[in-house]
Design a protein around this motif. Structure first.
Motif, PDB file in Angstrom:
ATOM      1  N   TYR A 286       0.748  -1.310   0.056  1.00  0.00           N
ATOM      2  CA  TYR A 286      -0.165   0.083   0.048  1.00  0.00           C
ATOM      3  C   TYR A 286       0.885   1.174  -0.202  1.00  0.00           C
ATOM      4  O   TYR A 286       0.583   2.114  -0.587  1.00  0.00           O
ATOM      5  CB  TYR A 286      -0.926   0.031   1.173  1.00  0.00           C
ATOM      6  CG  TYR A 286      -1.733   1.206   1.609  1.00  0.00           C
ATOM      7  CD1 TYR A 286      -2.573   1.717   0.645  1.00  0.00           C
ATOM      8  CD2 TYR A 286      -1.050   2.127   2.498  1.00  0.00           C
ATOM      9  CE1 TYR A 286      -3.189   3.046   0.806  1.00  0.00           C
ATOM     10  CE2 TYR A 286      -1.809   3.518   2.533  1.00  0.00           C
ATOM     11  CZ  TYR A 286      -2.811   3.759   1.696  1.00  0.00           C
ATOM     12  OH  TYR A 286      -3.379   5.003   2.204  1.00  0.00           O
ATOM     13  N   ILE A 287       2.021   1.200   0.904  1.00  0.00           N
ATOM     14  CA  ILE A 287       2.808   2.604   0.776  1.00  0.00           C
ATOM     15  C   ILE A 287       3.488   2.833  -0.217  1.00  0.00           C
ATOM     16  O   ILE A 287       4.011   3.877  -0.583  1.00  0.00           O
ATOM     17  CB  ILE A 287       3.793   2.363   2.042  1.00  0.00           C
ATOM     18  CG1 ILE A 287       4.420   3.486   2.359  1.00  0.00           C
ATOM     19  CG2 ILE A 287       5.017   1.343   1.815  1.00  0.00           C
ATOM     20  CD1 ILE A 287       5.243   3.648   3.617  1.00  0.00           C
ATOM     21  N   HIS A 288       3.634   1.763  -1.301  1.00  0.00           N
ATOM     22  CA  HIS A 288       4.553   1.864  -2.648  1.00  0.00           C
ATOM     23  C   HIS A 288       3.681   2.887  -3.726  1.00  0.00           C
ATOM     24  O   HIS A 288       2.290   3.034  -3.517  1.00  0.00           O
ATOM     25  CB  HIS A 288       4.665   0.934  -3.192  1.00  0.00           C
ATOM     26  CG  HIS A 288       5.603  -0.102  -2.712  1.00  0.00           C
ATOM     27  ND1 HIS A 288       6.186  -1.228  -3.017  1.00  0.00           N
ATOM     28  CD2 HIS A 288       6.295   0.212  -1.328  1.00  0.00           C
ATOM     29  CE1 HIS A 288       7.276  -1.626  -1.871  1.00  0.00           C
ATOM     30  NE2 HIS A 288       7.065  -0.671  -1.008  1.00  0.00           N
ATOM     31  N   SER A 289       4.031   3.516  -4.422  1.00  0.00           N
ATOM     32  CA  SER A 289       3.434   4.466  -5.480  1.00  0.00           C
ATOM     33  C   SER A 289       4.116   3.933  -6.893  1.00  0.00           C
ATOM     34  O   SER A 289       5.013   3.076  -6.961  1.00  0.00           O
ATOM     35  CB  SER A 289       3.780   5.682  -5.389  1.00  0.00           C
ATOM     36  OG  SER A 289       4.941   6.217  -5.400  1.00  0.00           O
ATOM     37  N   SER A 290       3.486   4.156  -8.139  1.00  0.00           N
ATOM     38  CA  SER A 290       3.629   3.810  -9.205  1.00  0.00           C
ATOM     39  C   SER A 290       4.524   4.990 -10.165  1.00  0.00           C
ATOM     40  O   SER A 290       3.765   6.006 -10.402  1.00  0.00           O
ATOM     41  CB  SER A 290       2.524   3.255 -10.058  1.00  0.00           C
ATOM     42  OG  SER A 290       2.989   2.979 -11.483  1.00  0.00           O
ATOM     43  N   LEU A 291       5.607   4.765 -10.413  1.00  0.00           N
ATOM     44  CA  LEU A 291       6.355   5.809 -11.442  1.00  0.00           C
ATOM     45  C   LEU A 291       5.567   5.719 -12.845  1.00  0.00           C
ATOM     46  O   LEU A 291       5.576   6.725 -13.771  1.00  0.00           O
ATOM     47  CB  LEU A 291       7.839   5.428 -11.153  1.00  0.00           C
ATOM     48  CG  LEU A 291       8.850   6.487 -12.393  1.00  0.00           C
ATOM     49  CD1 LEU A 291       8.450   8.049 -11.955  1.00  0.00           C
ATOM     50  CD2 LEU A 291      10.090   5.938 -12.008  1.00  0.00           C
ATOM     51  N   ALA A 292       5.530   4.425 -13.327  1.00  0.00           N
ATOM     52  CA  ALA A 292       5.130   4.408 -14.839  1.00  0.00           C
ATOM     53  C   ALA A 292       3.706   5.132 -15.127  1.00  0.00           C
ATOM     54  O   ALA A 292       3.508   5.589 -15.998  1.00  0.00           O
ATOM     55  CB  ALA A 292       4.975   2.784 -15.112  1.00  0.00           C
ATOM     56  N   LEU A 293       2.888   4.904 -14.099  1.00  0.00           N
ATOM     57  CA  LEU A 293       1.563   5.319 -14.228  1.00  0.00           C
ATOM     58  C   LEU A 293       1.439   6.899 -14.580  1.00  0.00           C
ATOM     59  O   LEU A 293       0.830   7.559 -15.489  1.00  0.00           O
ATOM     60  CB  LEU A 293       0.570   5.119 -13.352  1.00  0.00           C
ATOM     61  CG  LEU A 293       0.140   3.558 -13.210  1.00  0.00           C
ATOM     62  CD1 LEU A 293      -0.978   3.452 -12.149  1.00  0.00           C
ATOM     63  CD2 LEU A 293      -0.082   3.045 -14.475  1.00  0.00           C
ATOM     64  N   ARG A 294       2.697   7.532 -13.848  1.00  0.00           N
ATOM     65  CA  ARG A 294       2.558   9.015 -13.731  1.00  0.00           C
ATOM     66  C   ARG A 294       3.251   9.410 -15.050  1.00  0.00           C
ATOM     67  O   ARG A 294       3.088  10.457 -15.772  1.00  0.00           O
ATOM     68  CB  ARG A 294       3.478   9.588 -12.374  1.00  0.00           C
ATOM     69  CG  ARG A 294       2.438   9.484 -11.270  1.00  0.00           C
ATOM     70  CD  ARG A 294       3.417   9.351  -9.949  1.00  0.00           C
ATOM     71  NE  ARG A 294       2.364   9.615  -8.725  1.00  0.00           N
ATOM     72  CZ  ARG A 294       1.757   8.734  -8.220  1.00  0.00           C
ATOM     73  NH1 ARG A 294       2.071   7.553  -8.667  1.00  0.00           N
ATOM     74  NH2 ARG A 294       1.107   9.028  -7.359  1.00  0.00           N
ATOM     75  N   TYR A 295       4.243   8.637 -15.539  1.00  0.00           N
ATOM     76  CA  TYR A 295       5.012   8.878 -16.755  1.00  0.00           C
ATOM     77  C   TYR A 295       3.912   8.961 -17.844  1.00  0.00           C
ATOM     78  O   TYR A 295       3.749   9.787 -18.874  1.00  0.00           O
ATOM     79  CB  TYR A 295       6.112   7.898 -17.121  1.00  0.00           C
ATOM     80  CG  TYR A 295       7.461   8.209 -16.551  1.00  0.00           C
ATOM     81  CD1 TYR A 295       7.885   9.757 -16.850  1.00  0.00           C
ATOM     82  CD2 TYR A 295       8.173   7.216 -15.977  1.00  0.00           C
ATOM     83  CE1 TYR A 295       9.372   9.816 -16.354  1.00  0.00           C
ATOM     84  CE2 TYR A 295       9.349   7.572 -15.259  1.00  0.00           C
ATOM     85  CZ  TYR A 295       9.872   8.960 -15.771  1.00  0.00           C
ATOM     86  OH  TYR A 295      11.182   9.410 -15.118  1.00  0.00           O
ATOM     87  N   LEU A 296       3.146   7.841 -18.123  1.00  0.00           N
ATOM     88  CA  LEU A 296       2.251   7.811 -19.040  1.00  0.00           C
ATOM     89  C   LEU A 296       1.116   8.780 -18.901  1.00  0.00           C
ATOM     90  O   LEU A 296       0.641   9.179 -20.110  1.00  0.00           O
ATOM     91  CB  LEU A 296       1.692   6.301 -19.140  1.00  0.00           C
ATOM     92  CG  LEU A 296       2.520   5.196 -19.178  1.00  0.00           C
ATOM     93  CD1 LEU A 296       1.927   3.866 -19.119  1.00  0.00           C
ATOM     94  CD2 LEU A 296       3.277   5.119 -20.568  1.00  0.00           C
ATOM     95  N   ARG A 297       0.588   9.050 -17.917  1.00  0.00           N
ATOM     96  CA  ARG A 297      -0.345   9.975 -17.782  1.00  0.00           C
ATOM     97  C   ARG A 297      -0.067  11.333 -18.470  1.00  0.00           C
ATOM     98  O   ARG A 297      -0.457  12.063 -19.194  1.00  0.00           O
ATOM     99  CB  ARG A 297      -0.800  10.270 -16.291  1.00  0.00           C
ATOM    100  CG  ARG A 297      -1.930  11.541 -16.098  1.00  0.00           C
ATOM    101  CD  ARG A 297      -2.541  11.565 -14.858  1.00  0.00           C
ATOM    102  NE  ARG A 297      -1.219  11.591 -13.878  1.00  0.00           N
ATOM    103  CZ  ARG A 297      -1.717  11.393 -12.443  1.00  0.00           C
ATOM    104  NH1 ARG A 297      -2.652  10.950 -12.118  1.00  0.00           N
ATOM    105  NH2 ARG A 297      -0.397  11.864 -11.595  1.00  0.00           N
ATOM    106  N   GLU A 298       1.440  11.826 -18.018  1.00  0.00           N
ATOM    107  CA  GLU A 298       1.757  12.863 -18.618  1.00  0.00           C
ATOM    108  C   GLU A 298       2.126  12.992 -20.084  1.00  0.00           C
ATOM    109  O   GLU A 298       1.876  13.855 -20.927  1.00  0.00           O
ATOM    110  CB  GLU A 298       3.151  13.528 -17.762  1.00  0.00           C
ATOM    111  CG  GLU A 298       3.051  13.757 -16.328  1.00  0.00           C
ATOM    112  CD  GLU A 298       1.756  14.821 -15.872  1.00  0.00           C
ATOM    113  OE1 GLU A 298       2.008  15.676 -16.881  1.00  0.00           O
ATOM    114  OE2 GLU A 298       1.291  14.646 -15.271  1.00  0.00           O
ATOM    115  N   ALA A 299       2.503  11.839 -20.282  1.00  0.00           N
ATOM    116  CA  ALA A 299       2.861  11.541 -21.952  1.00  0.00           C
ATOM    117  C   ALA A 299       1.670  11.619 -22.685  1.00  0.00           C
ATOM    118  O   ALA A 299       1.541  12.120 -23.943  1.00  0.00           O
ATOM    119  CB  ALA A 299       3.466  10.307 -22.193  1.00  0.00           C
ATOM    120  N   CYS A 300       0.700  11.425 -22.086  1.00  0.00           N
ATOM    121  CA  CYS A 300      -0.832  11.424 -23.075  1.00  0.00           C
ATOM    122  C   CYS A 300      -1.575  12.485 -22.828  1.00  0.00           C
ATOM    123  O   CYS A 300      -2.775  12.573 -23.214  1.00  0.00           O
ATOM    124  CB  CYS A 300      -1.781  10.137 -22.636  1.00  0.00           C
ATOM    125  SG  CYS A 300      -0.547   8.552 -22.833  1.00  0.00           S
TER     126      CYS A 300
END
Length: 593
Positions: free
Chosen positions: A19-33
């Protein structure tokens, strides 16, 4: 109905390990789109959540397109979710990406009819191109790098992935939107992609060279994360210090930032020169964590995995770091590497123990899809799980019995070494009863656990002390000092628990002579000498922060001290920021009795 409501809806989702972890990949893809006329939502779940709860959360958004970021820890649940989504929302286009699906994508797509597309490799350029094709009908599937897809006749086609040459073109993952909901989270950040080395168990060996993000942008991201009170910032650079000047500039920047964020780096200890070590000596205690991959010290194994190592250089550097005590050091070993044997692994563990790192991380080889060992697994005789996490089962030089035994060793290392509850005890016992061999001690202690069936159930922390004390009484009955060492360790880590009873008199001065205890801690001269930070406080407040304990032990011997032993002050107000152990001072110059 707004214009945004009429736009196609994209949901980017993943299941993190905790739960304490976050996703770097999702944030990259959201900004890219973000520039596309698409309504974008991100959803971060974790693998311990009930699958139907995750399904409900995704279905509530009614996405037209659903993208999953896939890793070895979540691929099984992700594929199950994809099947359920298609059953209840069949028109949803499902796209997979991430390291777990970037290799052998053809076979996965052929086997999983519920998946529409897979993107291999870096997705910040390929993913927006695919979305444009799906929502606007423009472009061509065969021109999208890294895309695996179905042709009209049902056959599978794949385009080779391409690395993004200029990382300055990749939008920052931590825009204003990307910084939301990160307080007290462990977040991931990268300053580079690629690795200068070619270790064959690692996916980074598939790429050549190192590419860097703009330095000023990295600093801005770090500052923003610290200001958002992220608990830990973990850099995913494979070798953070491969570029000396860049690493030093970033270390200076992070050293000087205010806040309580902890920074975690994977480094090559052999690349730390005098300039770097001098800089690192100025870092506040507990602010930096270094993960250092030893992996193995077996020469034949190092050759097979294409890893170079100068043990003497590595040991010297790690010793410098650990002796200073301001940087947390995590040393990694991998069990089950080709050509490694159980005795040689034990020698490596002894070498690592001798360096006294903060943590010994004993892991087991994962034969990852796309790694060099994966391609050559049959030739090397590696037998491993056919499903994630692809953990090693046997090798020609290490049997399943050997690896099963090392699982037990791993649990003991985690429970007894990495908790720092037994630092003095382990140091003295290994040195004086097991000829300096940590592995020999673990082998003896593991037999004790096996005989009593202790490996099959979970245990409370207090019972770990009890098991070790019983082991000493049984195996080392004549060495009474072992229990004295345990008493010292117990007092250093357990401020709220009563001390074990050893002998006829209480060892806690407060219990032994309450009047003497309060006279002592209320003496201004004594306060000035031993607890200046607490000087002048009422006794009841001082009492919360310390304990005075008699330990009948010569820590340099070791040998038990007959009769009365010295008294030690355990100051919990001055705990070590890395180990959490109380500051300890031998009391002298004042009458205790």
């Amino acid at each position: 109905m707004t214009k945004k409501d009429l736009q196609p809806k994209l949901v980017l989702a993943t299941l993190t390990a905790k739960y304490i972890h976050s996703s770097l990949a999702l944030r990259y893809l959201r900004e890219a789109c973000r520039h596309l006329p698409i309504n974008i939502k991100t959803q971060e779940y974790h693998i311990n959540m009930p699958p139907l709860d995750i399904l409900s959360g995704i279905y509530e958004e009614k996405p037209d397109i659903l993208g999953f970021s896939c890793y070895i820890w979540n691929i099984t649940q992700t594929l199950e979710l994809a099947t359920m989504i298609k059953q209840i929302w069949p028109n949803c286009q499902i796209i997979l990406g991430g390291p777990e699906v970037s290799y052998d994508a053809d076979s996965l797509l052929a086997a999983q009819g519920d998946i529409d597309f897979i993107i291999s490799g870096e997705g910040e350029e390929s993913f927006p191109q695919l979305l444009t094709y799906l929502t606007e009908g423009s472009g061509s599937l065969r021109r999208i790098p890294g895309l695996t897809y179905r042709l009209p006749d049902g056959t599978i086609a794949s385009n080779p992935p391409e690395s993004i040459k200029d990382l300055s073109q990749v939008p920052s993952a931590y825009s204003e939107e990307g910084l939301k909901n990160l307080e007290n989270k462990l977040v991931y950040l990268e300053t580079s992609r690629g690795c200068p080395f070619s270790c064959r168990y690692c996916l980074s060996s598939r790429s050549r060279g190192v590419r860097y993000f703009p330095l000023n942008r990295v600093k801005q991201e770090i500052r923003a994360l610290v200001e958002n009170k992220c608990s830990q910032i973990k850099f995913v650079d494979r070798t953070f210090n491969c570029h000396k000047e860049r690493a030093m500039e970033l270390w200076r920047f992070m050293r000087d930032l205010p806040g309580d964020s902890i920074f975690h780096f994977e480094i090559d200890a052999e690349l730390l020169d005098d300039d770097m070590l001098q800089l690192l000596a100025t870092v506040p205690a507990g602010k930096f964590q270094f993960e250092i991959g030893v992996q193995t010290t077996t020469e034949d194994s190092l050759a097979v995995i294409s890893r170079r190592q100068d043990w003497n250089k590595l040991a010297e550097t790690v010793s410098t770091l650990t002796n200073r005590g301001n940087i947390e050091t995590h040393l990694d070993l991998i069990a089950g590497l080709p050509q490694d044997t159980l005795p040689e692994f034990g020698q490596a563990l002894d070498r690592v123990f001798s360096l006294k790192p903060t943590r010994i991380q004993l892991g087991f080889l994962k034969v990852l899809k796309g790694s060099g060992l994966w391609y050559d697994s049959q030739e090397l005789g590696l037998v491993y799980q056919g499903q994630p996490p692809y953990e090693i089962l046997t090798t020609p030089t290490m049997s399943y019995d050997d690896l099963r035994y090392l699982k037990q060793v791993e649990l003991l290392v985690e429970s007894y070494y990495n908790t720092h509850r037994f630092d003095l005890t382990l140091d003295l016992v290994v040195t004086h009863l097991y000829d300096g061999s940590f592995m020999a001690f673990l082998e003896d202690f593991a037999k004790y656990w096996l005989d009593r069936g202790l490996f099959s159930v979970a245990h409370k922390q207090y019972n770990l002390y009890r098991f070790l004390a019983e082991f000493f009484r049984e195996r080392h009955r004549k060495d009474a000092w072992t229990l004295e060492a345990m008493l010292y360790d117990y007092a250093a880590k357990e401020p709220r628990r009563d001390l074990p009873v050893l002998g006829s008199k209480p060892r806690d001065l407060k219990l032994r002579n309450r009047d003497t205890y309060h006279r002592l801690i209320g003496d201004p001269r004594w306060q000035e000498k031993f607890i200046p930070a607490l000087k002048g406080l009422p006794n009841r407040q001082i009492d919360r922060h310390l304990r005075i304990v008699q330990i009948r032990l010569d820590k340099t011997g070791p040998e038990a001290i007959l009769g009365e032993g010295p008294w030690y002050l355990f100051d919990y107000d001055q705990q070590d920021p890395i180990t959490g152990r109380a500051a300890v001072t031998a009391i002298s110059g004042f009458s205790v009795d």
